[in-house]
Motif scaffolding. Structure first.
Motif, PDB file in Angstrom:
ATOM      1  N   HIS A   1       6.329  -2.732  -0.680  1.00 37.60           N
ATOM      2  CA  HIS A   1       5.799  -1.631  -1.490  1.00 37.60           C
ATOM      3  C   HIS A   1       6.723  -0.420  -1.441  1.00 37.60           C
ATOM      4  O   HIS A   1       6.782   0.357  -2.407  1.00 37.60           O
ATOM      5  CB  HIS A   1       4.387  -1.281  -1.035  1.00 37.60           C
ATOM      6  CG  HIS A   1       3.355  -2.259  -1.504  1.00 37.60           C
ATOM      7  ND1 HIS A   1       2.471  -1.989  -2.526  1.00 37.60           N
ATOM      8  CD2 HIS A   1       3.088  -3.536  -1.107  1.00 37.60           C
ATOM      9  CE1 HIS A   1       1.693  -3.044  -2.739  1.00 37.60           C
ATOM     10  NE2 HIS A   1       2.047  -3.996  -1.879  1.00 37.60           N
TER      11      HIS A   1
ATOM     12  N   ARG B   1       5.575  -7.985  -6.696  1.00 38.45           N
ATOM     13  CA  ARG B   1       5.738  -6.527  -6.599  1.00 38.45           C
ATOM     14  C   ARG B   1       7.120  -6.059  -7.030  1.00 38.45           C
ATOM     15  O   ARG B   1       7.271  -4.928  -7.520  1.00 38.45           O
ATOM     16  CB  ARG B   1       5.489  -6.064  -5.159  1.00 38.45           C
ATOM     17  CG  ARG B   1       4.098  -6.387  -4.629  1.00 38.45           C
ATOM     18  CD  ARG B   1       2.993  -5.747  -5.437  1.00 38.45           C
ATOM     19  NE  ARG B   1       1.670  -6.132  -4.929  1.00 38.45           N
ATOM     20  CZ  ARG B   1       0.526  -5.793  -5.514  1.00 38.45           C
ATOM     21  NH1 ARG B   1       0.536  -5.062  -6.636  1.00 38.45           N
ATOM     22  NH2 ARG B   1      -0.624  -6.191  -4.999  1.00 38.45           N
TER      23      ARG B   1
ATOM     24  N   VAL C   1       1.538   5.300  -3.558  1.00 35.78           N
ATOM     25  CA  VAL C   1       1.338   3.932  -3.089  1.00 35.78           C
ATOM     26  C   VAL C   1      -0.143   3.594  -3.162  1.00 35.78           C
ATOM     27  O   VAL C   1      -0.992   4.384  -2.747  1.00 35.78           O
ATOM     28  CB  VAL C   1       1.848   3.766  -1.639  1.00 35.78           C
ATOM     29  CG1 VAL C   1       1.543   2.371  -1.121  1.00 35.78           C
ATOM     30  CG2 VAL C   1       3.334   4.037  -1.571  1.00 35.78           C
TER      31      VAL C   1
END
Length: 372
Positions: free
Chosen positions: A124, A54, A15
């Motif tokens: 995320h 995203r 990440v």
């Protein structure tokens, strides 16, 4: 539901923390006080933009009287609902006084902990998945004011998905929230009769005195041994100093652990009666968020602990939209958002170093639920 995930948790290095902070800044810098429809519309568009950038696909704005909710689906059969809200308690202008900052490992700014950080981490986390099918994200605009326009949609999608991960901030020391009290607000209004406080006070019916009697009756409804708190919080009475007050009101915060206590307290408020001859009472409100029992989170929490051994769980007094989903019997785990503190306060903060780990926890839980 099985409690052994079939996929190993990914490493936090996967990440990009800078990207997490970038998206968090984007959301914090679009202020989103509840009930401000223009601000909430701008905020919903910002949330949708982060999701689409995203995850791809389309984040749909679901219009409501309270403002726009944001909904995104990874396609396929619904399996997991990620539930959050983009409204905050802070009025417009708070950002100018308390701008978004990252210093000494902490992000600060209005809404970072409650709960914009949780939204960003979840997005995320979903981006880590090889396949997002079965995942839905719902970010509502009215949680801080009781979810009047979103509750039906939340319940519909929770039942459709069968498991709910709530993106509210973590409890103390990063613990997940495995139970929540039911909560609600009552207002007791007293109608009296005005008269001159000096010339003929006996001709009046003093609403302030009646309200004082009612406060004592109301406080007596609390049962600390059962986890029930009944707390008068706001009151007003009267007009000027030489008039017997003809009106008064008392606002009361109520928290309960069980449905039985919810029923008892609501019945007790309905049964309140005046003490003074000529006084009249009216009562409105109720316990709008039912309790979230720890049994609702047990299986999901067991899955979470296989991903992060040593992770703690805690029952808390505050309510969330997870109360609604748990009351339907849908497995619900809360507190999967930011690690930090200071919700609703000027010292609100988020611990940046925990963001990647929590994003991975969300991803691992999704994989585990879909494999069960």
């Amino acid at each position: 539901m099985k409690t052994t995930p079939r996929t190993a948790p990914r490493t936090p290095d996967a990440v990009d923390t800078d990207a997490l902070i970038e998206d968090l800044r984007t959301l914090v810098e679009v202020e989103s006080p509840s009930r401000d429809l223009d601000a909430l519309t701008a905020s919903a568009k910002a949330v949708a933009g982060v999701i689409e950038s995203r995850l791809g696909g389309q984040a749909v704005l679901v219009e409501s009287p309270s403002g726009p909710h944001v909904r995104w689906s990874g396609g396929g059969t619904p399996r997991v609902l990620l539930l959050g809200h983009h409204d905050t308690v802070f009025p417009l202008g708070t950002l100018a006084r308390r701008p978004f900052r990252v210093e000494d490992g902490r992000a600060t700014g209005p809404g970072v902990f409650d709960m914009l950080g949780g939204i960003v981490q979840a997005v995320h986390g979903v981006a880590l998945l090889d396949d997002p099918s079965g995942v839905e994200i719902l970010v509502t605009c009215d949680e801080e004011v009781g979810s009047p326009s979103s509750r039906a949609l939340i319940e519909e999608r929770a039942l459709a998905c069968g498991a709910v991960l709530v993106l509210e901030g973590a409890a103390e020391d990063g613990a997940l929230k495995t139970g929540r009290k039911g909560c609600g607000t009552f207002e007791v209004t007293v109608k009296g009769v005005a008269s001159h406080a000096g010339l003929e006070p006996e001709e009046g019916v003093n609403a302030l005195v009646e309200a004082a009697y009612q406060v004592l009756d109301i406080v007596a409804l609390g049962r600390p041994e059962a986890g029930t708190s009944v707390t008068p919080t706001v009151s007003w009475a009267g007009t000027v100093e030489n008039v017997v007050p003809a009106g008064a009101s008392v606002v009361v915060d109520v928290r309960v652990v069980t449905a039985a206590e919810k029923d008892r307290v609501e019945a007790a408020f309905a049964a309140l009666r005046p003490h003074l001859d000529g006084a009249e009472l009216s009562v409105r409100g109720g316990i709008g968020r039912p309790p979230m029992p720890e049994s609702a989170s047990a299986d999901l929490f067991a899955l979470a602990r296989t991903l992060l051994p040593g992770l703690e769980g805690k029952a808390v007094g505050g309510g969330s939209d997870g109360n609604f989903t748990a009351a339907l019997g849908v497995p619900t785990l809360d507190g999967l958002g930011a690690v930090g503190g200071g919700a609703h306060a000027d010292h609100e903060y988020l611990i940046v170093g925990a963001m990647a780990e929590r994003a991975h926890l969300v991803a691992g839980l999704i994989d585990a639920v879909r494999a069960s």
